[in-house]
Motif scaffolding. Structure first.
Motif, PDB file in Angstrom:
ATOM      1  N   VAL A   1       0.831  -1.197   0.000  1.00 53.02           N
ATOM      2  CA  VAL A   1       0.000   0.000   0.000  1.00 53.02           C
ATOM      3  C   VAL A   1       0.867   1.249   0.000  1.00 53.02           C
ATOM      4  O   VAL A   1       0.603   2.214  -0.726  1.00 53.02           O
ATOM      5  CB  VAL A   1      -0.962  -0.032   1.205  1.00 53.02           C
ATOM      6  CG1 VAL A   1      -1.655   1.297   1.371  1.00 53.02           C
ATOM      7  CG2 VAL A   1      -1.974  -1.139   1.032  1.00 53.02           C
ATOM      8  N   THR A   2       1.919   1.219   0.802  1.00 54.00           N
ATOM      9  CA  THR A   2       2.813   2.381   0.831  1.00 54.00           C
ATOM     10  C   THR A   2       3.392   2.648  -0.549  1.00 54.00           C
ATOM     11  O   THR A   2       3.390   3.787  -1.039  1.00 54.00           O
ATOM     12  CB  THR A   2       3.960   2.133   1.829  1.00 54.00           C
ATOM     13  OG1 THR A   2       3.410   1.627   3.026  1.00 54.00           O
ATOM     14  CG2 THR A   2       4.716   3.399   2.105  1.00 54.00           C
ATOM     15  N   VAL A   3       3.876   1.591  -1.171  1.00 54.90           N
ATOM     16  CA  VAL A   3       4.458   1.765  -2.507  1.00 54.90           C
ATOM     17  C   VAL A   3       3.396   2.283  -3.470  1.00 54.90           C
ATOM     18  O   VAL A   3       3.640   3.185  -4.266  1.00 54.90           O
ATOM     19  CB  VAL A   3       5.051   0.436  -3.007  1.00 54.90           C
ATOM     20  CG1 VAL A   3       5.454   0.549  -4.465  1.00 54.90           C
ATOM     21  CG2 VAL A   3       6.241   0.029  -2.169  1.00 54.90           C
ATOM     22  N   HIS A   4       2.188   1.724  -3.333  1.00 48.94           N
ATOM     23  CA  HIS A   4       1.106   2.093  -4.234  1.00 48.94           C
ATOM     24  C   HIS A   4       0.843   3.598  -4.204  1.00 48.94           C
ATOM     25  O   HIS A   4       0.677   4.238  -5.234  1.00 48.94           O
ATOM     26  CB  HIS A   4      -0.147   1.324  -3.836  1.00 48.94           C
ATOM     27  CG  HIS A   4      -1.330   1.600  -4.697  1.00 48.94           C
ATOM     28  ND1 HIS A   4      -1.428   1.108  -5.972  1.00 48.94           N
ATOM     29  CD2 HIS A   4      -2.451   2.327  -4.471  1.00 48.94           C
ATOM     30  CE1 HIS A   4      -2.561   1.523  -6.501  1.00 48.94           C
ATOM     31  NE2 HIS A   4      -3.209   2.255  -5.616  1.00 48.94           N
ATOM     32  N   TYR A   5       0.801   4.151  -2.980  1.00 45.67           N
ATOM     33  CA  TYR A   5       0.490   5.583  -2.902  1.00 45.67           C
ATOM     34  C   TYR A   5       1.717   6.448  -3.138  1.00 45.67           C
ATOM     35  O   TYR A   5       1.645   7.460  -3.809  1.00 45.67           O
ATOM     36  CB  TYR A   5      -0.157   5.902  -1.548  1.00 45.67           C
ATOM     37  CG  TYR A   5      -1.568   5.397  -1.496  1.00 45.67           C
ATOM     38  CD1 TYR A   5      -2.577   6.064  -2.183  1.00 45.67           C
ATOM     39  CD2 TYR A   5      -1.886   4.244  -0.810  1.00 45.67           C
ATOM     40  CE1 TYR A   5      -3.867   5.596  -2.173  1.00 45.67           C
ATOM     41  CE2 TYR A   5      -3.180   3.763  -0.792  1.00 45.67           C
ATOM     42  CZ  TYR A   5      -4.166   4.447  -1.473  1.00 45.67           C
ATOM     43  OH  TYR A   5      -5.439   3.974  -1.460  1.00 45.67           O
TER      44      TYR A   5
END
Lengths: 421, 351
Positions: free
Chosen positions: A173-177
């Motif tokens: 999720v961190t990478v996604h955002y």
């Protein structure tokens, strides 16, 4: 959770991770990956074709006979390092906690590195269990099917896999955002932290509970074991993260870590070290001052004096000596505020905790055994090879994921809109 | 980011409470919805009824075990005839080894005899009688098809100074016995009422049978060695590699939960010769003991030797502080077998 809402974009995130982690990179990066893959492959080869040959290949030769373990010392090097890496894994959520829940901006920046560390540590841990278990395929089929809820091992398996999944979700999720230069939405972070924080403490606690309640092993049979695990885990986990941060700041252009992050991490590390040393002191007092319980005393004497097994007192003294050295160095502002000083303190702490957490926390519980025998344990080259191979798997995971993580941190905080705040 | 910070605290708290409510609701629903019977079965691996032997195992379970035993028997027969062929081709068809191997192979029988309801086995050992000859350990190896090279001996005999039974001052590797001023204490699985090994097994591969025998399902054991770590009596052994048993010494009388041939990387331990005791016999160690130090029987039967021993001499168990309630009793009988002459003269001085 949040990932599903952005279905299409999420597949792109996976593509992004694969391309950043595996398809791009310098020559040195690929050489490192290649070296680690070879090491891991060798470890797996030795495991499948030699140590577990009777199970996997139905052959007459090989078997765990070739390890140094015996009926008296049934757990050895694998479980020792299992204990150490479980401790290291906690740092992931601890940094997330500081960043996301307490709103510390500096920690927020590097929280994803903590998650990467947790993922890599748990991967190492699970691989080490896998090579230690006599019949791993059977375990994979039976453990989810027929759990015995009295067995701490099942609980440990549950918390470890749960923690692994949580950290992978957090990382994705961190990478996604971040790669889209957006902050992580609260809608994800709040429930995530609520679920994940108990796991961070839970993995150590349950790992300590595996051994703590066994009346057969007086060395462990004290309520201090779980706090001791947690205390030194909070030294080693942040120490490894600090080591990475110091090196990343030094060698990656444009990557900047807030000074406050170092200060607070150092505080946690040193505090945990002091508590850990104090616990060792307290245990030593309990055993050497009054105790007349012979087996307990004999096992502690083995750990501190090493009448039969010479490496145990060396490790014990290294833990106490290096632990104290790290504390003293961290008290000197000239040392703790410079990058070589931070590096030094982190390295010393890691070595100290390795000495406390691995063999010296495990092996004395078996020597002497309940029948009063002193069957000694020295790891064999086979065990070293497999342990190194399993660590190579963990480091490989770490390298790939950390590269992606630093990439997205750079995108969000140092090149994108995040840089303005 | 700035506006986040401004409205941060209130928003976080409200959302935190919301999320906690959701988590709490979900766990409440799952707690209510879960099948209670299943949950109870999961939470209670060993029930009181099972320990006391009041409740026989479900019949469906038995047939499963019998099916497994039948399959195992075919497997072992195949392996055995293969091994016998090897011996026969090496030593000739008329050699005694060949005949012996073939005879044993033809007799192989893997049983799945269930526990008799109402029986509660126990063993007692007269420390005054034991001479430390280790014949029980030897008989146990032969009877239970233990590996011949890994020193898997279910029974370990320790020699203890008469003054104090402190396990650290005992010796396992004595070479001369009996000696005066020494007592000999054979130790094996204590078949505890409250066995730590059963509690820690992550896959319930080891369990307590209704007649009190703690057994291991060798097809379920994952080889994690947690039970070895948990046993306060050091009774469990691990097959660190493929066990080797010469076919000419194979015991063809097998029980699926007892002395059936083991696989590599599984744990094993004493089963009170389940293949004998369930059929009304006594374990091999009891039968072979040259001084009759051991007795075996049903604790629930008022006529059994165990009950008589406990009533007449009083018995004790090892490591009672572990709270495992062993069903292996030790006692000091009326007569002492080892060196009598010397002991009788100055027995007072030795104390």
């Amino acid at each position: 959770m949040a990932a599903r809402e952005y279905g299409g974009g999420f597949v792109d995130t996976i593509k992004y991770i694969v391309s950043k982690g595996l398809l791009e990179g310098s020559r040195a990066y690929y050489m490192a990956l290649l070296g680690l893959v070879l090491m891991a492959a060798y470890g797996v080869y030795v495991w499948v074709f030699i140590q577990h040959a009777p199970v996997f290949l139905k052959s007459d030769y090989g078997g765990m006979m070739l390890t140094g373990m015996s009926d008296s010392v049934p757990w050895g090097l694998y479980i020792s390092f299992f204990i150490f890496w479980v401790g290291v894994a906690a740092a992931g959520i601890v940094f997330g906690l500081a960043g996301y829940v307490f709103g510390h901006k500096g920690f927020k920046k590097v929280a994803v590195l903590g998650e990467v560390q947790a993922v890599a540590a748990i991967v190492t841990v699970l691989s080490l269990i896998m090579v230690d278990i006599g019949r791993p395929l059977r375990a994979m089929i039976l453990m989810p099917q027929l759990p015995n809820l009295h067995s701490m091992l099942d609980w440990d398996f549950m918390v470890l896999t749960g923690y692994l999944i949580l950290n992978i979700i957090g990382f994705l999720v961190t990478v996604h955002y971040y790669r889209q230069d957006k902050p992580i939405p609260r809608k994800f972070l709040v429930p995530f932290m609520i679920i994940a924080s108990p796991f961070a403490i839970g993995i150590h606690t349950v790992t300590a509970f595996i051994s703590q309640a066994l009346v057969a092993r007086p060395y462990w049979n004290s309520p201090l074991l779980a706090p001791r695990y947690v205390a030194t885990a909070f030294a080693s986990g942040p120490a490894i993260l600090m080591l990475v941060l110091v090196l990343a700041e030094k060698y990656i252009k444009g990557f900047k870590v807030d000074d406050d992050v170092y200060r607070k991490t150092m505080l946690v590390m040193v505090g945990a070290l002091i508590i850990g040393l104090y616990f060792t002191f307290s245990e030593a007092h309990e055993v050497f001052w009054y105790t007349t319980e012979p087996l307990k005393k004999a096992q502690f004497e083995e750990a501190f004096y090493g009448y039969h097994l010479g490496y145990l007192p060396v490790m014990m003294m290294l833990w106490i000596g290096l632990g104290a050295a790290a504390v003293i160095l961290a008290l000197i502002p000239k040392v703790r505020n410079t990058w070589p000083g931070r590096l030094l303190i982190a390295v010393i702490t890691i070595i100290a905790v390795i000495n406390e957490k691995t063999m010296s926390i495990l092996v004395p519980a078996y020597i002497p055994d309940p029948l009063g025998r002193y069957i000694l344990y020295y790891p064999t080259p086979l065990e070293y090879a497999i342990t190194l191979g399993m660590h190579a798997i963990g480091i490989l995971v770490y390298l790939v994921l950390a590269k992606v993580a630093i990439e997205v941190i750079m995108t969000h905080y140092f090149r994108g809109s995040g840089a303005h705040h | 980011m700035v506006e986040d910070k401004a409205s941060g605290a209130g928003l976080t708290r409200r959302e935190l409470l919301k999320a906690m409510a959701v988590v709490g609701g979900a766990s409440t629903i799952s707690f209510i919805a879960i099948d209670r019977e299943k949950l109870r079965a999961v939470l209670k691996p060993v029930s009181l009824e099972e320990i006391l032997g009041l409740e026989a195992e479900a019949s469906a379970d038995e047939s499963e075990l019998e099916r497994k035993a039948r399959k195992k028997e075919e497997e072992i027969k195949k392996w055995c005839s293969r091994e016998a062929e090897k011996i026969c081709s090496a030593k000739g068809g008329d050699s005694p080894e060949c005949k012996e191997a073939k005879r044993r192979c033809s007799m192989v029988k893997v049983k799945a005899t269930p526990a008799k309801p109402g029986v509660r086995f126990a063993m007692a050992l007269d420390i005054n009688k034991c001479i430390g000859c280790r014949r029980c350990a030897y008989a146990c190896v032969m009877e239970n098809n233990q590996d011949r090279e890994m020193h898997i001996e279910w029974i370990k005999v320790v020699s203890v100074p008469r003054e104090e039974f402190e396990i650290l001052n005992t010796k396992l590797d004595y070479t001369k016995a009996p000696e005066k001023n020494m007592v000999y204490v054979p130790m094996a699985c204590m078949h505890c009422e409250d066995p730590p090994c059963v509690m820690v097994c992550p896959v319930r591969a080891t369990f307590k049978e209704p007649d009190g025998i703690v057994v291991i399902d060798y097809d379920r054991c994952i080889g994690c060695r947690y039970c070895i770590t948990a046993c306060p009596y050091g009774a469990r052994r691990f097959n660190w590699r493929k066990p080797t048993i010469p076919v000419t010494e194979l015991n063809p009388n097998m029980h699926i939960l007892g002395n059936v041939l083991r696989q590599p990387h599984v744990t094993e331990k004493c089963t009170w010769c389940i293949q004998r005791s369930r059929d009304g016999g006594v374990p091999a160690c009891v039968e072979v003991c040259p001084v009759g130090a051991r007795s075996f029987g049903d604790l629930n039967d008022p006529e059994s030797p165990i009950r008589r021993i406990i009533e007449e001499y009083g018995a004790f168990v090892l490591r009672p502080e572990a709270g495992t309630k062993p069903r292996f009793f030790y006692y000091f009988g009326p007569a002492r077998t080892p060196p009598r002459e010397e002991a009788s003269g100055k027995s007072g001085g030795e104390g």
